[in-house]
Design a protein around this motif. Structure first.
Motif, PDB file in Angstrom:
ATOM      1  N   ALA A 162       0.815  -1.218   0.000  1.00  0.00           N
ATOM      2  CA  ALA A 162       0.000   0.000   0.000  1.00  0.00           C
ATOM      3  C   ALA A 162       0.847   1.266   0.000  1.00  0.00           C
ATOM      4  CB  ALA A 162      -0.941  -0.005   1.207  1.00  0.00           C
TER       5      ALA A 162
ATOM      6  N   PRO B 278       0.597   2.600  -4.004  1.00  0.00           N
ATOM      7  CA  PRO B 278      -0.712   2.986  -3.470  1.00  0.00           C
ATOM      8  C   PRO B 278      -1.859   2.828  -4.462  1.00  0.00           C
ATOM      9  CG  PRO B 278       0.683   4.913  -3.849  1.00  0.00           C
ATOM     10  CD  PRO B 278       1.565   3.710  -3.992  1.00  0.00           C
TER      11      PRO B 278
ATOM     12  N   VAL C  38      -3.887  -0.547  -4.087  1.00  0.00           N
ATOM     13  CA  VAL C  38      -4.604  -0.947  -2.873  1.00  0.00           C
ATOM     14  C   VAL C  38      -5.738   0.028  -2.588  1.00  0.00           C
ATOM     15  CG1 VAL C  38      -4.385  -1.468  -0.420  1.00  0.00           C
ATOM     16  CG2 VAL C  38      -2.496  -2.005  -1.966  1.00  0.00           C
TER      17      VAL C  38
ATOM     18  N   ARG D  55       0.669   5.110   4.951  1.00  0.00           N
ATOM     19  CA  ARG D  55      -0.497   4.486   4.316  1.00  0.00           C
ATOM     20  C   ARG D  55      -1.622   5.514   4.243  1.00  0.00           C
ATOM     21  NH1 ARG D  55      -1.267  -0.636   8.247  1.00  0.00           N
ATOM     22  NH2 ARG D  55      -1.499   1.153   9.637  1.00  0.00           N
TER      23      ARG D  55
ATOM     24  N   CYS E 130      -4.646   4.808   2.380  1.00  0.00           N
ATOM     25  CA  CYS E 130      -5.926   4.172   2.092  1.00  0.00           C
ATOM     26  C   CYS E 130      -6.654   3.848   3.398  1.00  0.00           C
ATOM     27  CB  CYS E 130      -5.692   2.896   1.297  1.00  0.00           C
ATOM     28  SG  CYS E 130      -4.762   1.626   2.190  1.00  0.00           S
TER      29      CYS E 130
END
Length: 266
Positions: A107, A111, A114, A209, A211
């Motif tokens: 991720a 990126p 995901v 991260r 997400c």
């Protein structure tokens, strides 16, 4: 059964269940010393509403066993290549233990691949006090009785409530593992210079991260810690106190219910 060639001499075994729909498939990623059989408790239920890809990471299960490079970062790159080979632009990546490291690296580094993450009792966020014992464990994994050393490490993964079937299942898989893979992967998770398993390296890397993340823990302290790292407002942290590290195997129906409910809210 399908295999995906991800680099010369390395191919990954995977299964592909369910129907392709309008939402990203689920990518299921097992933990250290296991393989995609770990998801046998869940695939039927999940594939009723999703396309589900369950993969054996390099060095594990039916996938290739390289002599070197059996690390979470290499495993994440393998998944990136595999998804490209399969023509899958984006997934909801689900990872347990070391697999949670692998999907988190995927991720951060890719990126666009995901859509969301589900991490199950992740193999990150370890304290310095716990990490002090890791060099000795790695030395034992490289010693004369590596599988016995792996079994001692695995004792931390269960508790009095863990069914004997699950204990036996994981013990048999550990004893079938190539010892050099166990040592390389464990060292790369926690001790190597680019490892993300121990704080503060965990904090710095996981904060990248972007997400949505659903994280399910057995440890309330680490659950609270991770909640402070999540950026997307739809992220959520759950803690199943009383469960062991094998929480999704001990409570498969609760796991499927939690994932399905969270995905609907996304």
């Amino acid at each position: 059964m399908p295999y995906a060639q991800v680099e010369p001499g390395v191919r990954l075994f995977y299964t592909d269940d369910g129907e392709a729909g309008g939402e990203p498939p689920l990518l299921l990623v097992h933990g250290w010393g296991a393989d995609s059989h770990q998801w046998s408790w869940h695939i039927d239920a999940l594939s009723a509403g999703h396309r589900v890809i369950a993969v054996d990471l390099r060095g594990h299960g039916y996938s290739s066993v390289p002599e070197t490079g059996n690390t979470p970062r290499a495993m994440a790159e393998d998944l990136e290549v595999m998804l490209g080979r399969l023509g899958i632009p984006q997934v909801v990546a689900v990872g347990h233990s070391m697999g949670a490291q692998v999907v988190s690296i995927l991720a951060v580094e890719h990126p666009q691949r995901v859509r969301a993450l589900v991490t199950l009792d992740p193999g990150y966020g370890m304290s310095a006090e716990i990490a002090a014992g890791f060099p000795g464990m790695i030395a034992a994994l490289r010693g004369e009785r590596p599988h016995e050393a792996a079994e001692r490490i695995d004792e931390w993964c269960t508790n009095a409530g863990t069914p004997a079937l699950i204990r036996r299942w994981h013990k048999r898989r550990l004893y079938g593992m190539p010892p050099h893979v166990l040592a390389q992967a464990f060292e790369a998770m926690f001790v190597s210079g680019d490892a993300i398993g121990v704080r503060p390296a965990s904090d710095d890397y996981l904060a990248r991260r972007r997400c949505p993340v659903l994280s399910i823990w057995a440890d309330p302290g680490r659950a609270q810690w991770e909640s402070g790292l999540l950026k997307d407002p739809t992220s959520a942290v759950l803690c199943w106190e009383g469960a062991s590290h094998r929480l999704h195997e001990e409570r498969p129906e609760a796991f499927v219910h939690a994932v399905e409910g969270w995905l609907r809210r996304l």
